[in-house]
Structures are given as structure tokens and as C-alpha cells.
Design a protein around this motif. Sequence first.
Motif, PDB file in Angstrom:
ATOM      1  N   MET A  34       5.898  21.926   8.434  1.00  9.88           N
ATOM      2  CA  MET A  34       5.350  21.264   9.629  1.00  9.88           C
ATOM      3  C   MET A  34       5.655  22.023  10.910  1.00  9.88           C
ATOM      4  O   MET A  34       5.149  21.664  11.972  1.00  9.88           O
ATOM      5  CB  MET A  34       5.947  19.863   9.745  1.00  9.88           C
ATOM      6  N   ILE A  35       6.487  23.048  10.822  1.00  6.80           N
ATOM      7  CA  ILE A  35       6.871  23.782  12.032  1.00  6.80           C
ATOM      8  C   ILE A  35       5.630  24.365  12.697  1.00  6.80           C
ATOM      9  O   ILE A  35       4.773  24.971  12.041  1.00  6.80           O
ATOM     10  CB  ILE A  35       7.884  24.904  11.689  1.00  6.80           C
ATOM     11  N   GLY A  36       5.540  24.157  14.002  1.00  9.43           N
ATOM     12  CA  GLY A  36       4.395  24.664  14.763  1.00  9.43           C
ATOM     13  C   GLY A  36       3.309  23.637  14.972  1.00  9.43           C
ATOM     14  O   GLY A  36       2.469  23.791  15.849  1.00  9.43           O
ATOM     15  N   HIS A  37       3.322  22.569  14.175  1.00  7.75           N
ATOM     16  CA  HIS A  37       2.340  21.504  14.378  1.00  7.75           C
ATOM     17  C   HIS A  37       2.880  20.528  15.427  1.00  7.75           C
ATOM     18  O   HIS A  37       4.058  20.536  15.756  1.00  7.75           O
ATOM     19  CB  HIS A  37       2.083  20.758  13.066  1.00  7.75           C
ATOM     20  N   LYS A  38       2.009  19.663  15.931  1.00  5.37           N
ATOM     21  CA  LYS A  38       2.440  18.636  16.877  1.00  5.37           C
ATOM     22  C   LYS A  38       2.808  17.376  16.109  1.00  5.37           C
ATOM     23  O   LYS A  38       2.225  17.087  15.053  1.00  5.37           O
ATOM     24  CB  LYS A  38       1.310  18.309  17.861  1.00  5.37           C
ATOM     25  N   PHE A  39       3.750  16.620  16.648  1.00  3.24           N
ATOM     26  CA  PHE A  39       4.173  15.391  15.970  1.00  3.24           C
ATOM     27  C   PHE A  39       3.003  14.420  15.775  1.00  3.24           C
ATOM     28  O   PHE A  39       2.914  13.746  14.757  1.00  3.24           O
ATOM     29  CB  PHE A  39       5.279  14.704  16.778  1.00  3.24           C
ATOM     30  N   GLY A  40       2.111  14.390  16.744  1.00  4.08           N
ATOM     31  CA  GLY A  40       1.007  13.437  16.669  1.00  4.08           C
ATOM     32  C   GLY A  40       0.083  13.643  15.490  1.00  4.08           C
ATOM     33  O   GLY A  40      -0.599  12.715  15.056  1.00  4.08           O
ATOM     34  N   GLU A  41       0.102  14.838  14.941  1.00  3.25           N
ATOM     35  CA  GLU A  41      -0.784  15.133  13.811  1.00  3.25           C
ATOM     36  C   GLU A  41      -0.420  14.304  12.576  1.00  3.25           C
ATOM     37  O   GLU A  41      -1.241  14.117  11.685  1.00  3.25           O
ATOM     38  CB  GLU A  41      -0.704  16.609  13.438  1.00  3.25           C
ATOM     39  N   PHE A  42       0.827  13.841  12.526  1.00  2.00           N
ATOM     40  CA  PHE A  42       1.299  13.152  11.323  1.00  2.00           C
ATOM     41  C   PHE A  42       1.340  11.629  11.477  1.00  2.00           C
ATOM     42  O   PHE A  42       1.878  10.940  10.616  1.00  2.00           O
ATOM     43  CB  PHE A  42       2.685  13.689  10.941  1.00  2.00           C
ATOM     44  N   ALA A  43       0.809  11.142  12.592  1.00  2.00           N
ATOM     45  CA  ALA A  43       0.792   9.687  12.802  1.00  2.00           C
ATOM     46  C   ALA A  43      -0.566   9.317  13.383  1.00  2.00           C
ATOM     47  O   ALA A  43      -0.712   9.200  14.601  1.00  2.00           O
ATOM     48  CB  ALA A  43       1.925   9.281  13.741  1.00  2.00           C
ATOM     49  N   ALA A  75       0.847  -1.200   0.000  1.00  4.72           N
ATOM     50  CA  ALA A  75       0.000   0.000   0.000  1.00  4.72           C
ATOM     51  C   ALA A  75       0.876   1.240   0.000  1.00  4.72           C
ATOM     52  O   ALA A  75       2.079   1.163   0.273  1.00  4.72           O
ATOM     53  CB  ALA A  75      -0.917   0.015   1.220  1.00  4.72           C
ATOM     54  N   VAL A  76       0.264   2.350  -0.325  1.00  5.16           N
ATOM     55  CA  VAL A  76       0.923   3.650  -0.209  1.00  5.16           C
ATOM     56  C   VAL A  76       0.038   4.504   0.693  1.00  5.16           C
ATOM     57  O   VAL A  76      -1.175   4.569   0.494  1.00  5.16           O
ATOM     58  CB  VAL A  76       1.091   4.332  -1.588  1.00  5.16           C
ATOM     59  N   GLN A  77       0.633   5.078   1.712  1.00  3.38           N
ATOM     60  CA  GLN A  77      -0.125   5.877   2.679  1.00  3.38           C
ATOM     61  C   GLN A  77       0.366   7.309   2.632  1.00  3.38           C
ATOM     62  O   GLN A  77       1.504   7.576   2.260  1.00  3.38           O
ATOM     63  CB  GLN A  77       0.081   5.334   4.116  1.00  3.38           C
ATOM     64  N   ASN A  78      -0.508   8.213   3.039  1.00  4.58           N
ATOM     65  CA  ASN A  78      -0.097   9.608   3.209  1.00  4.58           C
ATOM     66  C   ASN A  78      -0.874  10.177   4.382  1.00  4.58           C
ATOM     67  O   ASN A  78      -2.085  10.328   4.316  1.00  4.58           O
ATOM     68  CB  ASN A  78      -0.355  10.422   1.938  1.00  4.58           C
ATOM     69  N   TYR A  79      -0.159  10.446   5.461  1.00  2.00           N
ATOM     70  CA  TYR A  79      -0.799  10.977   6.666  1.00  2.00           C
ATOM     71  C   TYR A  79      -0.571  12.479   6.802  1.00  2.00           C
ATOM     72  O   TYR A  79      -0.730  13.027   7.877  1.00  2.00           O
ATOM     73  CB  TYR A  79      -0.259  10.264   7.909  1.00  2.00           C
TER      74      TYR A  79
END
Lengths: 181, 95
Positions: free
Chosen positions: B67-76, A124-128
Motif C-alpha cells: 500500500m506504500i505510495g497510495h492514499k489512505f482514502g483509496e482503501f475506504a 457480510a464480508v467486505q474487501n475494499y
Amino acid sequence: MASVLRTIMILLGRIVGAHGIKGEVLIHSFADEPGNIGSYGALSDKSGTRTFKLRVLRMTPKGAIVARITGIADRNAAEALKGVELYVARDKLPEPDEDEFYYADLVGLAAVAPDGAHIGEIIAVQNYGAGDLIEIRITGRKETELVPFADRFVPQVDLKSRKVVVVMPVSAADDKEQSDR
Amino acid sequence: MPRSVWKGPFVDGFMLKKAEKTRASGRINEVIKIWSRRSTVLPQFVGLTFGVYNGKKHVPVSITEDMIGHKFGEFAPTRSFSSHGGDKKAVKAKG
């Protein structure tokens, strides 16, 4: 490459119901821009026996597409299409730019290490929101690994030989320090 | 002045140490595993790759200026959702 890709069918949407009494259908679109589902010409069902020529009318507030299909003129005919999946041949899609790859082209490719050792398969390819990630099922293991789709981790993508060279990310040495949780 | 402005961005202290250590080592393919989803992305993290824990695994996040200023959790994201790829395209990032 076109001849290799010709037979690949890509799922672009699914008819989820009828809309109104004039034969319009509601479509759940999987296209990047949902309204583009009608821009690749006639779509077909999974077997390829039926073709559907769409005319996209509008988008509902919930994101579904309202479309009219040539030859479907009343609600009963539209309801009969509920559940039909709409496919497009890969070769009908425009060629992507350099360093761009369709998800459909990447899925199924073999992942190999720079020394040629087999790692696994892209499933798969994901983009979060932080760039594209390829999800690799490692051979002999149940779990999958996510690898950023960037030059330093994926230096080479070879669609002809259906493989990608992957430099697996390594973890920092002090990762197991519990104090940082 | 809102409280969040005078306090400055929150970041767990060890994140800065880890980032500094990795940058000094020069190992570009290194992923810094973190559990701190609450920390803010700071300018000194740009160019590094963090493995942000989502409750099950570490999701690699390559930090860019956007991404500066965002929280790390937003991307996972902690809940998995997968859809059909359709005509979506993956763009290979430089560097």
C-alpha cells in the motif's frame, strides 16, 4: 462438516436476458472469476426444482456472461428465463485452503469475545482493497462494526460450532483530538 | 522532474506523531482513527491499523508494504456497494 454444509445453497448468478436468436442467455455472475459459473456442474433455481446445465461461451465488454443452457434452443425460451437466479450447493465447491473461508461460510456465524461473551453476528464480508473485513452486527445495536479478518483480530474460526472468536479493535486514546482533522 | 517528485509524498504531520505513539505503546489491536484520506501511506505505517473515515464510519485498514505510495482514502470507499458473495473466499491475514 460436509453434511452440515450440504443443504446450503449459494447464489452464483442471475439470468438477466436473452442474447441472439439461438437461445443464448446473458448471465450476471457473482463468482470470483465470472467465467467459473459453469465449472461447478448443473446449477439450480432457488427452489431446487429446476436444474440448468450451462456452457459458458464468452464474456461481454460490460462483464456479463453469454452462455448456452442445455434444452434452451430459441430466443423465446431464453427470454422466459429472465430473472432466474442460479444456485449451487455448497458441497459442490472445492474445499478452500488453510486460512481461506468462503464468504458464504462466514456469514451468519456468531461473533464471540475471547472470554465467551456474545458480541453479535457476521452479516457480510467486505474487501475494499486492503484485505478482507468482516462486518458484525453488534447485538442490541443498529449499526455494524468492521473488523479486519486477520489473526490478531479474529484468532479462531470454528465452522462446526458456527462461531468466530473476535478481539474487537480498540481506538487510540487521542482519537478525539479535533486538531488532527 | 515532475513537481510531485521533488515535493515528496504528502502526509499530514499529525499522522506521523500518531503512528509513532501507537508503535511505541506496543498495543497491536489499536486502531488509529484518522480523517486524513489525502495522506500518503509511508513505509513507517506498515504493520499498523488505521481507521480511515469514509464519511460515516472508520474503516479499519491494516497497512502492508503493497500500500506504500497510495492514499489512505483509496482503501475506504465513500459509497457503499454490496454484491452477493458467490464463491468468493476470504483469506485470513497473518499477524
